[in-house]
Design a protein around this motif. Structure first.
Motif, PDB file in Angstrom:
ATOM      1  N   ILE A 178       0.871  -1.185   0.000  1.00 29.91           N
ATOM      2  CA  ILE A 178       0.000   0.000   0.000  1.00 29.91           C
ATOM      3  C   ILE A 178       0.905   1.230   0.000  1.00 29.91           C
ATOM      4  O   ILE A 178       1.668   1.444   0.943  1.00 29.91           O
ATOM      5  CB  ILE A 178      -0.935   0.024   1.225  1.00 29.91           C
ATOM      6  CG1 ILE A 178      -1.634  -1.332   1.404  1.00 29.91           C
ATOM      7  CG2 ILE A 178      -1.935   1.160   1.099  1.00 29.91           C
ATOM      8  CD1 ILE A 178      -2.483  -1.748   0.240  1.00 29.91           C
ATOM      9  N   LEU A 179       0.804   2.046  -1.044  1.00 30.46           N
ATOM     10  CA  LEU A 179       1.721   3.166  -1.218  1.00 30.46           C
ATOM     11  C   LEU A 179       1.020   4.492  -0.932  1.00 30.46           C
ATOM     12  O   LEU A 179       0.103   4.895  -1.661  1.00 30.46           O
ATOM     13  CB  LEU A 179       2.279   3.160  -2.633  1.00 30.46           C
ATOM     14  CG  LEU A 179       2.946   1.836  -3.065  1.00 30.46           C
ATOM     15  CD1 LEU A 179       3.560   1.981  -4.451  1.00 30.46           C
ATOM     16  CD2 LEU A 179       4.009   1.408  -2.059  1.00 30.46           C
ATOM     17  N   PRO A 180       1.439   5.187   0.141  1.00 33.57           N
ATOM     18  CA  PRO A 180       0.785   6.445   0.531  1.00 33.57           C
ATOM     19  C   PRO A 180       0.895   7.523  -0.538  1.00 33.57           C
ATOM     20  O   PRO A 180       1.942   7.696  -1.174  1.00 33.57           O
ATOM     21  CB  PRO A 180       1.558   6.853   1.799  1.00 33.57           C
ATOM     22  CG  PRO A 180       2.188   5.592   2.306  1.00 33.57           C
ATOM     23  CD  PRO A 180       2.505   4.797   1.075  1.00 33.57           C
ATOM     24  N   GLY A 181      -0.217   8.232  -0.742  1.00 32.80           N
ATOM     25  CA  GLY A 181      -0.214   9.402  -1.609  1.00 32.80           C
ATOM     26  C   GLY A 181      -0.221   9.119  -3.096  1.00 32.80           C
ATOM     27  O   GLY A 181      -0.115  10.048  -3.894  1.00 32.80           O
ATOM     28  N   LEU A 182      -0.375   7.842  -3.477  1.00 37.66           N
ATOM     29  CA  LEU A 182      -0.365   7.503  -4.899  1.00 37.66           C
ATOM     30  C   LEU A 182      -1.739   7.018  -5.342  1.00 37.66           C
ATOM     31  O   LEU A 182      -2.567   6.620  -4.521  1.00 37.66           O
ATOM     32  CB  LEU A 182       0.699   6.440  -5.188  1.00 37.66           C
ATOM     33  CG  LEU A 182       2.131   6.827  -4.832  1.00 37.66           C
ATOM     34  CD1 LEU A 182       3.105   5.740  -5.267  1.00 37.66           C
ATOM     35  CD2 LEU A 182       2.518   8.178  -5.436  1.00 37.66           C
ATOM     36  N   SER A 220      -2.629   4.464 -10.951  1.00 39.58           N
ATOM     37  CA  SER A 220      -1.478   4.081 -11.771  1.00 39.58           C
ATOM     38  C   SER A 220      -0.171   4.265 -11.013  1.00 39.58           C
ATOM     39  O   SER A 220       0.900   4.331 -11.618  1.00 39.58           O
ATOM     40  CB  SER A 220      -1.463   4.897 -13.067  1.00 39.58           C
ATOM     41  OG  SER A 220      -2.664   4.712 -13.790  1.00 39.58           O
ATOM     42  N   LEU A 221      -0.272   4.368  -9.695  1.00 40.82           N
ATOM     43  CA  LEU A 221       0.875   4.577  -8.800  1.00 40.82           C
ATOM     44  C   LEU A 221       1.618   5.866  -9.125  1.00 40.82           C
ATOM     45  O   LEU A 221       2.845   5.955  -9.022  1.00 40.82           O
ATOM     46  CB  LEU A 221       1.827   3.383  -8.830  1.00 40.82           C
ATOM     47  CG  LEU A 221       1.220   2.032  -8.441  1.00 40.82           C
ATOM     48  CD1 LEU A 221       2.302   0.954  -8.373  1.00 40.82           C
ATOM     49  CD2 LEU A 221       0.463   2.116  -7.117  1.00 40.82           C
ATOM     50  N   ALA A 230       8.298   4.214  -6.766  1.00 43.81           N
ATOM     51  CA  ALA A 230       7.359   3.094  -6.782  1.00 43.81           C
ATOM     52  C   ALA A 230       7.656   2.156  -7.944  1.00 43.81           C
ATOM     53  O   ALA A 230       7.632   0.923  -7.791  1.00 43.81           O
ATOM     54  CB  ALA A 230       5.926   3.609  -6.871  1.00 43.81           C
ATOM     55  N   ALA A 231       7.917   2.727  -9.125  1.00 41.20           N
ATOM     56  CA  ALA A 231       8.223   1.901 -10.289  1.00 41.20           C
ATOM     57  C   ALA A 231       9.481   1.079 -10.059  1.00 41.20           C
ATOM     58  O   ALA A 231       9.527  -0.124 -10.360  1.00 41.20           O
ATOM     59  CB  ALA A 231       8.382   2.787 -11.525  1.00 41.20           C
ATOM     60  N   ASP A 232      10.512   1.721  -9.498  1.00 44.76           N
ATOM     61  CA  ASP A 232      11.761   1.009  -9.255  1.00 44.76           C
ATOM     62  C   ASP A 232      11.569  -0.100  -8.219  1.00 44.76           C
ATOM     63  O   ASP A 232      12.130  -1.200  -8.348  1.00 44.76           O
ATOM     64  CB  ASP A 232      12.841   1.983  -8.785  1.00 44.76           C
ATOM     65  CG  ASP A 232      13.338   2.885  -9.908  1.00 44.76           C
ATOM     66  OD1 ASP A 232      13.134   2.537 -11.090  1.00 44.76           O
ATOM     67  OD2 ASP A 232      13.927   3.942  -9.596  1.00 44.76           O
ATOM     68  N   ARG A 284      11.306  -5.780  -6.792  1.00 47.14           N
ATOM     69  CA  ARG A 284      10.667  -6.890  -6.080  1.00 47.14           C
ATOM     70  C   ARG A 284      10.264  -8.002  -7.042  1.00 47.14           C
ATOM     71  O   ARG A 284      10.407  -9.189  -6.730  1.00 47.14           O
ATOM     72  CB  ARG A 284       9.438  -6.375  -5.326  1.00 47.14           C
ATOM     73  CG  ARG A 284       8.772  -7.421  -4.448  1.00 47.14           C
ATOM     74  CD  ARG A 284       9.708  -7.932  -3.385  1.00 47.14           C
ATOM     75  NE  ARG A 284       9.125  -9.031  -2.614  1.00 47.14           N
ATOM     76  CZ  ARG A 284       9.790 -10.131  -2.262  1.00 47.14           C
ATOM     77  NH1 ARG A 284      11.077 -10.270  -2.604  1.00 47.14           N
ATOM     78  NH2 ARG A 284       9.196 -11.079  -1.566  1.00 47.14           N
ATOM     79  N   THR A 285       9.771  -7.616  -8.222  1.00 45.15           N
ATOM     80  CA  THR A 285       9.434  -8.608  -9.241  1.00 45.15           C
ATOM     81  C   THR A 285      10.663  -9.414  -9.629  1.00 45.15           C
ATOM     82  O   THR A 285      10.623 -10.649  -9.715  1.00 45.15           O
ATOM     83  CB  THR A 285       8.845  -7.918 -10.484  1.00 45.15           C
ATOM     84  OG1 THR A 285       7.657  -7.208 -10.124  1.00 45.15           O
ATOM     85  CG2 THR A 285       8.525  -8.928 -11.572  1.00 45.15           C
ATOM     86  N   ALA A 286      11.767  -8.713  -9.869  1.00 39.79           N
ATOM     87  CA  ALA A 286      13.007  -9.385 -10.252  1.00 39.79           C
ATOM     88  C   ALA A 286      13.489 -10.326  -9.154  1.00 39.79           C
ATOM     89  O   ALA A 286      13.944 -11.451  -9.435  1.00 39.79           O
ATOM     90  CB  ALA A 286      14.081  -8.349 -10.569  1.00 39.79           C
TER      91      ALA A 286
END
Length: 405
Positions: A366-370, A373-374, A387-389, A394-396
């Motif tokens: 859960i990302l505050p303030g986004l 589309s994040l 957030a993108a990074d 984490r995916t990698a």
């Protein structure tokens, strides 16, 4: 059906009919180009420059689906692969869904750059009927775009997914599916249809409740939900001062102006908020009755800019199966991201759905303030850089761990 700018909003795209084609970069006055011929073979590949290849593949109903694979500089044919599934809209493979005026508004193209830098190949595709950067400027093939249904969108993704599993990264490579917004529904459709399980599913603003529950919330409760978020002192009454101070951190900030949220008498009482929900529910029910009375094969929203058959729109009123329940057919990790001011889905409702159907398979951030589309906007990108990074890293990490076994 009519659409109101401050009323109904769909996944990944405002419900205003004018916006449907804008998402694909087209113009409403464009003439319909000739339909692209079906490929002679089930799948074809061609170079599109350093690090990338174009592809075309045939969906279950014979429609040609086009896209590209972006590969890391260090690609050796065994790298992990991620397939990107877009949300609602006439999107091409880049998914231009930002409001910054920069190249990062191409949300999927931006993600592709980050994934390839992390050593992951990326497969992304054009929605059926959307032509990618056509030389003649005719973006939309209306004869094809209007054939889109819930089932065809699942099958289009399935054809791309099968090609990715066979051709990109090698048959033994780890593979992930990423869905933004409604894109997660297409992924869930594959799971429910017993498609081969990926190694990981990633969601950005993805619904886990039933589509009908999510759409009803958008249509009837979002504004009241947002206004209650603005109630800083938690006394049940939302004053004008509280609205002006807090409105931009809520789902309803997507309306773009605080004036649309103010009460004529200067404050929202609990009773007034409840009445707003009752009123909007009446509009919702009337819209539902009207929508379900239309021929399911009629073009939605109209013949001028068809993005689907009407059955697709009707599904938002009638599909009461939780998305998480469909995803549970796969025993794989689920990595899910939500912003606290997401205008389309609320993490507070998606978490229980995930817990009920997916249990310990889910990792939720859960990302505050986004937003949806994040990004800093409640709906649009570009994605926040950090957030993108973090999502890519984490995916990698998950894929590298699973590929190591």
């Amino acid at each position: 059906m009519s659409f109101d700018v401050t009323g109904i909003k769909m996944f990944g795209l405002p419900g205003v009919a004018m916006a449907l084609l804008f998402a694909a970069g087209g113009s409403r006055g464009a003439e319909t180009p000739a339909a692209s011929p079906a490929p002679e073979t089930p799948a074809t590949l061609s170079d599109v420059g350093a690090g990338g290849r174009d592809f075309s593949v045939t969906s279950a109903d014979g429609t040609q689906i086009t896209g590209q694979v972006d590969v890391p500089m260090s690609a050796d044919g065994r790298e992990p692969v991620i397939v990107l599934s877009a949300g609602t809209g006439l999107f091409d493979r880049d998914v231009n869904f930002g409001n910054s005026g920069t190249e990062r508004d191409a949300v999927f193209a931006d993600l592709a750059r980050r994934f390839t830098q992390a050593g992951i190949a990326v497969v992304r595709y054009d929605r059926r009927g959307v032509r990618y950067k056509p030389a003649d400027g005719q973006v939309l093939d209306k004869a094809v775009s209007g054939t889109s249904t819930v089932e065809s969108q699942r099958d289009d993704l399935g054809a791309v997914y099968d090609l990715a599993r066979a051709e990109f990264g090698g048959p033994a490579a780890c593979i992930a599916l990423l869905g933004h917004s409604e894109g997660l529904l297409h992924i869930a459709g594959l799971a429910a249809a017993n498609a081969a399980a990926p190694d990981l599913v990633v969601g950005i603003g993805g619904p886990l409740q039933a589509p009908a529950d999510v759409f009803r919330w958008q249509s009837t409760e979002r504004n009241a939900f947002s206004l209650r978020m603005m109630d800083a002192d938690r006394d049940g009454t939302v004053t004008e001062a509280e609205i002006r101070t807090n409105w931009q951190e809520t789902p309803s900030s997507l309306v773009g102006t605080v004036g649309a949220l103010l009460h004529p008498e200067g404050q929202w009482t609990p009773e007034a908020l409840d009445q707003q929900v009752v009123t909007l529910t009446g509009f919702y029910e009337a819209g539902k009755t009207q929508a379900l009375a239309i021929d399911p094969e009629a073009p939605f929203p109209n013949t001028e800019t068809p993005m689907a058959e009407y059955s697709w729109w009707q599904n938002w009123y009638t599909d009461d199966t939780p998305v998480a329940e469909k995803l549970s057919a796969w025993d794989v990790p689920f990595l899910l991201y939500y912003g606290t001011k997401d205008s389309q889905v609320r993490y507070e409702y998606q978490q229980p759905a995930a817990a009920a159907a997916l249990g310990g398979q889910v990792e939720i951030h859960i990302l505050p303030g986004l937003g949806h589309s994040l990004g800093s906007h409640a709906l649009y990108g570009p994605m926040d850089e950090a957030a993108a990074d973090a999502l890519v890293a984490r995916t990698a990490a998950i894929l590298n761990e699973r590929c190591a076994h």
